[in-house]
Design an enzyme around this catalytic site. Sequence first.
Site, PDB file in Angstrom:
ATOM      1  N   PRO A  10     -37.228  13.473  -7.807  1.00  0.00           N
ATOM      2  CA  PRO A  10     -35.844  13.212  -7.416  1.00  0.00           C
ATOM      3  C   PRO A  10     -35.434  11.751  -7.517  1.00  0.00           C
ATOM      4  CG  PRO A  10     -37.228  13.676  -5.505  1.00  0.00           C
ATOM      5  CD  PRO A  10     -38.039  14.000  -6.704  1.00  0.00           C
ATOM      6  N   ASN A  11     -34.190  11.580  -7.897  1.00  0.00           N
ATOM      7  CA  ASN A  11     -33.516  10.273  -7.977  1.00  0.00           C
ATOM      8  C   ASN A  11     -33.967   9.400  -9.141  1.00  0.00           C
ATOM      9  OD1 ASN A  11     -31.823  10.597  -5.613  1.00  0.00           O
ATOM     10  ND2 ASN A  11     -33.725  10.503  -4.443  1.00  0.00           N
ATOM     11  N   ARG A  18     -30.144   2.473  -9.765  1.00  0.00           N
ATOM     12  CA  ARG A  18     -30.634   2.676  -8.407  1.00  0.00           C
ATOM     13  C   ARG A  18     -31.508   1.497  -7.954  1.00  0.00           C
ATOM     14  NH1 ARG A  18     -35.840   6.490  -7.211  1.00  0.00           N
ATOM     15  NH2 ARG A  18     -35.666   6.422  -4.959  1.00  0.00           N
ATOM     16  N   TYR A  23     -36.626  -1.120  -8.462  1.00  0.00           N
ATOM     17  CA  TYR A  23     -37.053  -0.310  -9.608  1.00  0.00           C
ATOM     18  C   TYR A  23     -36.725  -0.916 -10.969  1.00  0.00           C
ATOM     19  CZ  TYR A  23     -37.679   3.180  -5.961  1.00  0.00           C
ATOM     20  OH  TYR A  23     -38.101   3.837  -4.839  1.00  0.00           O
ATOM     21  N   ASN A  74     -44.429  11.509 -11.665  1.00  0.00           N
ATOM     22  CA  ASN A  74     -43.900  10.617 -10.631  1.00  0.00           C
ATOM     23  C   ASN A  74     -43.119  11.515  -9.683  1.00  0.00           C
ATOM     24  OD1 ASN A  74     -42.624   8.851  -8.944  1.00  0.00           O
ATOM     25  ND2 ASN A  74     -41.887   7.483 -10.576  1.00  0.00           N
ATOM     26  N   ALA A  77     -39.775  10.697  -4.022  1.00  0.00           N
ATOM     27  CA  ALA A  77     -39.919  10.823  -2.568  1.00  0.00           C
ATOM     28  C   ALA A  77     -40.760  12.037  -2.167  1.00  0.00           C
ATOM     29  CB  ALA A  77     -38.542  10.905  -1.917  1.00  0.00           C
ATOM     30  N   HIS A  80     -44.321  11.828  -0.652  1.00  0.00           N
ATOM     31  CA  HIS A  80     -44.610  11.584   0.760  1.00  0.00           C
ATOM     32  C   HIS A  80     -44.291  12.781   1.654  1.00  0.00           C
ATOM     33  CE1 HIS A  80     -44.536   7.700  -1.118  1.00  0.00           C
ATOM     34  NE2 HIS A  80     -43.234   7.784  -1.337  1.00  0.00           N
ATOM     35  N   ASP A  87     -49.808  21.715  -3.488  1.00  0.00           N
ATOM     36  CA  ASP A  87     -50.464  23.020  -3.615  1.00  0.00           C
ATOM     37  C   ASP A  87     -50.313  23.584  -5.022  1.00  0.00           C
ATOM     38  OD1 ASP A  87     -51.245  22.904  -0.984  1.00  0.00           O
ATOM     39  OD2 ASP A  87     -49.854  24.435  -0.263  1.00  0.00           O
ATOM     40  N   GLU A  98     -50.866  10.642 -11.100  1.00  0.00           N
ATOM     41  CA  GLU A  98     -49.683  10.312 -10.302  1.00  0.00           C
ATOM     42  C   GLU A  98     -49.289   8.870 -10.579  1.00  0.00           C
ATOM     43  OE1 GLU A  98     -50.560  10.551  -6.118  1.00  0.00           O
ATOM     44  OE2 GLU A  98     -48.729   9.474  -5.560  1.00  0.00           O
ATOM     45  N   HIS A 100     -46.244   5.637 -10.011  1.00  0.00           N
ATOM     46  CA  HIS A 100     -45.087   5.091  -9.310  1.00  0.00           C
ATOM     47  C   HIS A 100     -44.707   3.764  -9.936  1.00  0.00           C
ATOM     48  CE1 HIS A 100     -45.478   8.080  -6.191  1.00  0.00           C
ATOM     49  NE2 HIS A 100     -46.779   7.845  -6.208  1.00  0.00           N
ATOM     50  N   LEU A 101     -43.417   3.569 -10.083  1.00  0.00           N
ATOM     51  CA  LEU A 101     -42.924   2.289 -10.598  1.00  0.00           C
ATOM     52  C   LEU A 101     -43.211   1.175  -9.587  1.00  0.00           C
ATOM     53  CD1 LEU A 101     -39.571   3.825 -11.756  1.00  0.00           C
ATOM     54  CD2 LEU A 101     -41.160   2.689 -13.316  1.00  0.00           C
ATOM     55  N   SER A 102     -42.848   1.429  -8.336  1.00  0.00           N
ATOM     56  CA  SER A 102     -43.044   0.421  -7.295  1.00  0.00           C
ATOM     57  C   SER A 102     -44.434   0.601  -6.677  1.00  0.00           C
ATOM     58  CB  SER A 102     -41.965   0.578  -6.218  1.00  0.00           C
ATOM     59  OG  SER A 102     -42.088   1.840  -5.570  1.00  0.00           O
ATOM     60  N   ARG A 107     -44.639  -1.208   0.474  1.00  0.00           N
ATOM     61  CA  ARG A 107     -43.313  -0.834   0.957  1.00  0.00           C
ATOM     62  C   ARG A 107     -43.414  -0.235   2.376  1.00  0.00           C
ATOM     63  NH1 ARG A 107     -40.111   2.291  -3.507  1.00  0.00           N
ATOM     64  NH2 ARG A 107     -38.428   1.718  -2.049  1.00  0.00           N
ATOM     65  N   ARG A 111     -44.159   5.374   3.017  1.00  0.00           N
ATOM     66  CA  ARG A 111     -44.515   5.565   1.600  1.00  0.00           C
ATOM     67  C   ARG A 111     -46.009   5.377   1.348  1.00  0.00           C
ATOM     68  NH1 ARG A 111     -39.381   5.535  -0.975  1.00  0.00           N
ATOM     69  NH2 ARG A 111     -37.937   4.246   0.198  1.00  0.00           N
TER      70      ARG A 111
HETATM   71  C1  DQA Z   1     -41.351   6.055  -6.459  1.00  0.00           C
HETATM   72  C2  DQA Z   1     -41.761   5.606  -5.042  1.00  0.00           C
HETATM   73  C3  DQA Z   1     -41.269   6.591  -3.990  1.00  0.00           C
HETATM   74  O1  DQA Z   1     -41.631   6.142  -2.694  1.00  0.00           O
HETATM   75  C4  DQA Z   1     -39.770   6.727  -4.052  1.00  0.00           C
HETATM   76  O2  DQA Z   1     -39.324   7.698  -3.128  1.00  0.00           O
HETATM   77  C5  DQA Z   1     -39.267   7.006  -5.423  1.00  0.00           C
HETATM   78  C6  DQA Z   1     -39.862   6.314  -6.553  1.00  0.00           C
HETATM   79  C7  DQA Z   1     -41.706   4.992  -7.530  1.00  0.00           C
HETATM   80  O3  DQA Z   1     -41.748   5.345  -8.709  1.00  0.00           O
HETATM   81  O4  DQA Z   1     -41.901   3.817  -7.186  1.00  0.00           O
HETATM   82  O5  DQA Z   1     -38.304   7.760  -5.605  1.00  0.00           O
HETATM   83  O6  DQA Z   1     -42.056   7.247  -6.780  1.00  0.00           O
END
Ligand code: DQA
Length: 148
Positions: A10-11, A18, A23, A74, A77, A80, A87, A98, A100-102, A107, A111
């Site tokens: 998501p997002n 964003r 990011y 990725n 959210a 978490h 599952d 897995e 993550h950009l950040s 953080r 997270r």
């Molecule tokens: C994220 C880190 C997550 O905590 C956050 O909710 C995201 C992006 C990242 O790529 O850094 O949506 O997965």
Amino acid sequence: MLKVFVLHGPNLNLLGKREPGVYGHVTLEQIDEWLKQEAQQLQIQLEILQSNHEGILVDAIQGAKGQYQGILINPGAYTHTSVAIRDAIAAVDLPTVEVHLSNIYRREAFRHHSYIAPVAIGQISGLGTDSYLLGLQALANYLRRSPS
Ligand code: DQA
């Protein structure tokens, strides 16, 4: 040819607009383009899906069995919060990386925990778009070493 399923949670469709301080300015389209170029170099095939919906991601992971040899995800959210995505990955038992950009460990405390990490072969966090590219390389290396 090895086939890898790339899942963006998501997002991530809002990347570029964003929270650029967290990011960066790169869009998801650009990341997908770089992933496709990297896949060509690695001689693997990619299918890419972004969804803001947990159930769609669960369905996609379930459907990956027999279609793909590995998953690059990725989970955004859902990292978490989602026992369901965890599952699904455990159920299909496909090697999953897995990303993550950040750096989720630098953080907010909420997270710092990933439901996905225990069912992933590894996690790359904090390297911006390199997290995706390095994740894809690592997954390809892993699949070549231990094909399923
Ligand atoms: C994220 C880190 C997550 O905590 C956050 O909710 C995201 C992006 C990242 O790529 O850094 O949506 O997965």
